[in-house]
Design an enzyme around this catalytic site. Sequence first.
Site, short mmCIF file in Angstrom:
data_model
loop_
_atom_site.label_atom_id
_atom_site.label_comp_id
_atom_site.label_asym_id
_atom_site.label_seq_id
_atom_site.Cartn_x
_atom_site.Cartn_y
_atom_site.Cartn_z
N SER A 245 59.25 17.56 63.70
CA SER A 245 58.71 17.90 62.39
C SER A 245 57.29 18.48 62.42
O SER A 245 57.07 19.56 62.93
CB SER A 245 58.79 16.64 61.54
OG SER A 245 58.77 16.94 60.20
N ARG B 86 46.13 2.44 58.70
CA ARG B 86 47.47 2.04 59.18
C ARG B 86 47.81 2.82 60.46
O ARG B 86 47.30 3.93 60.67
CB ARG B 86 48.56 2.26 58.12
CG ARG B 86 48.68 3.69 57.66
CD ARG B 86 49.82 3.88 56.68
NE ARG B 86 51.11 3.94 57.36
CZ ARG B 86 51.59 5.04 57.93
NH1 ARG B 86 50.92 6.16 57.92
NH2 ARG B 86 52.76 5.00 58.52
N THR C 186 54.52 8.26 63.71
CA THR C 186 55.01 9.50 64.32
C THR C 186 54.05 10.05 65.37
O THR C 186 54.41 10.95 66.11
CB THR C 186 55.20 10.61 63.26
OG1 THR C 186 53.94 10.85 62.63
CG2 THR C 186 56.24 10.24 62.22
C1 G16 Z 1 57.53 11.70 58.71
C2 G16 Z 1 58.13 10.87 57.60
C3 G16 Z 1 57.21 10.86 56.41
C4 G16 Z 1 55.82 10.37 56.83
C5 G16 Z 1 55.31 11.20 58.00
C6 G16 Z 1 54.02 10.66 58.58
O1 G16 Z 1 57.41 13.02 58.28
O2 G16 Z 1 59.38 11.40 57.26
O3 G16 Z 1 57.77 10.02 55.45
O4 G16 Z 1 54.93 10.50 55.78
O5 G16 Z 1 56.25 11.19 59.05
O6 G16 Z 1 54.25 9.34 59.00
P1 G16 Z 1 53.17 8.52 59.81
O7 G16 Z 1 51.94 8.50 58.95
O8 G16 Z 1 53.78 7.18 60.01
O9 G16 Z 1 52.90 9.28 61.08
P2 G16 Z 1 57.81 14.24 59.21
O10 G16 Z 1 57.68 15.42 58.31
O11 G16 Z 1 56.87 14.25 60.36
O12 G16 Z 1 59.21 13.94 59.63
#
Ligand code: G16
Length: 566
Positions: free
Chosen positions: A73, A530, A534
């Site tokens: 993503s 937090r 990802t």
């Molecule tokens: C994914 C999730 C989203 C989230 C984002 C960032 O997005 O589908 O819901 O907001 O990751 O998450 P984090 O802050 O835990 O890194 P994507 O577009 O990267 O698949």
Amino acid sequence: MTAHQATEMQLQLLESLHTQVCKTKNYSYTYGTAGFRDKAAVLDTVMFTTGIIAALRSMSHNGKAVGVMITASHNPPLDNGVKIIEPDGSMLLQSWESHATQLANIAANDTVTQLIQYINEIVATLNIDSNVTPSIVVGMDSRESSPRLMDCLLSTLSPVFMAKIVNHNMLTTPQLHFLTAYQNNHEPSSDDKTVISVSQYDSKFQTAFKDLMNLYEIKDFNDCFESLVVDCANGIGAPQFQQFVKGLPQCNSIKFVNDDYTHPDTLNNSCGADFVKTQQRLPAGVDDSLLNDNNLYCSFDGDADRIVFYYVGNKTTKFHLLDGDKIATLFAKFLKKLLIKANLTQDDIRLGIVQTAYANGSSTTYVLDTLHCPASCTKTGVKHLHHEAQTAYDIGIYFEANGHGTILFSDNFYSKVQERQTIAIKENDLSSLKASKTLLAFSKVINQTVGDAIADLLGVVATLLISKMKPSQWDNEYTDLPNLLSKVIVPDRTVFKTTDQERKLTSPPALQPKMDLLINKIEQGRAFVRASGTEDAVRVYCEGKHADDVKQLSKDIEALIMSEVN
Ligand code: G16
């Protein structure tokens, strides 16, 4: 396949595939915010076990198709990842995430016998019929590593599980969510030769958009903006959306930037939704020739499941962001007005907004005090927002501030609006009739399986055109509080634990009280920390009344984090 039913040959096959495919050993994997995500180089093992999990999940659904999308993503080009999709197009059921994590870690750290034992445990505990043939729908984004990881994913599916596989190759994540659900709802009869492909997605959403435009006799964008400039993050959204708009005469004036998906090293590089949202500035590629204060701009992320909009202010190049919060409130205002016109009350159809802690404080105040709509807050991750929107509302509008979201319409919504439509016809109430028709037509423009940059774009453009609203009018509904989102790299992000929908830290224990002292010093101050699910980082969000205070708060919290972990 289970150990007691598998043939000796199948077990040997699994053993040899495990040796051949799973090169990454002694490694710890976690199913994060949206699936597994890591450096592509270490994902062979995870892809191997994801194939197994997807097969078991499909078997547990009696052979319904389960989707698997290879993508990281918004992450940089050298990362990759995988998202598993339920038969109805939603994200993998959360209770299965731990099975996926455990299986990957066994494959990386233990023997193949233990791997088979764990598979058997899942089969036995969940009472899965191992005679069912699994059905898997797969796709990938445009990263260089994706084809190699696709081979790892497919390695066990045919030889070991004899799975039925539909490979859509390169497409956007939301297209695969849609096609997974579509395949399960359109089981072809034996004489039906229909091949399920992206063309079903295209024609469904093109038709929905055209129908909505025809209802208002809208032929172009001219009432609201001159051109729409679409930044595709150099990702798979580029060819998919370029193909899509060929079928839409209203979209002739769309211009594309960052559409070079054939050079995966440029993916998300100084462009795309995540860059624009976090940097709060224009992406690369929007040069002087494209700068026009009558234009509307938007950015997709690498797999086109997020979108943010923006415009440049009058006679200056001042950048104005229209993020997920602004999209959600635009939709809420539009749909609420239509409900009133259709003579439907909040008791008939409950409309609400779902946000996360990242939602700008001004947006929540606007939702509650101006729109008079209920608002819920969930943890980060669209899986959480989706669930809340589905269970709490008839029109559940969920968006993360980063532009990831959609709208869910309940069965009650459809039956109540249809009822109103019948009454309006009987009473010859043309205004109410048009409102009901618009509600139904608008719901078809939205991809209800998951957040979708293309469908959300259509929804936003349709809302602006029907409401005859310019981007600046949309923006002026409320003013964002100054805010900053930053990342801190720490030795071990797993020590950061939160509560209260991630708004408060519980660990490391000393951090939250120290942060509170800093937050309380500034006017309208709010901040939280937090661990990302990802990326290997900790995220820091700060907002307040004055931009300078927010900058200082952000720096101070970053310094606190570093002193705490070092
Ligand atoms: C994914 C999730 C989203 C989230 C984002 C960032 O997005 O589908 O819901 O907001 O990751 O998450 P984090 O802050 O835990 O890194 P994507 O577009 O990267 O698949």
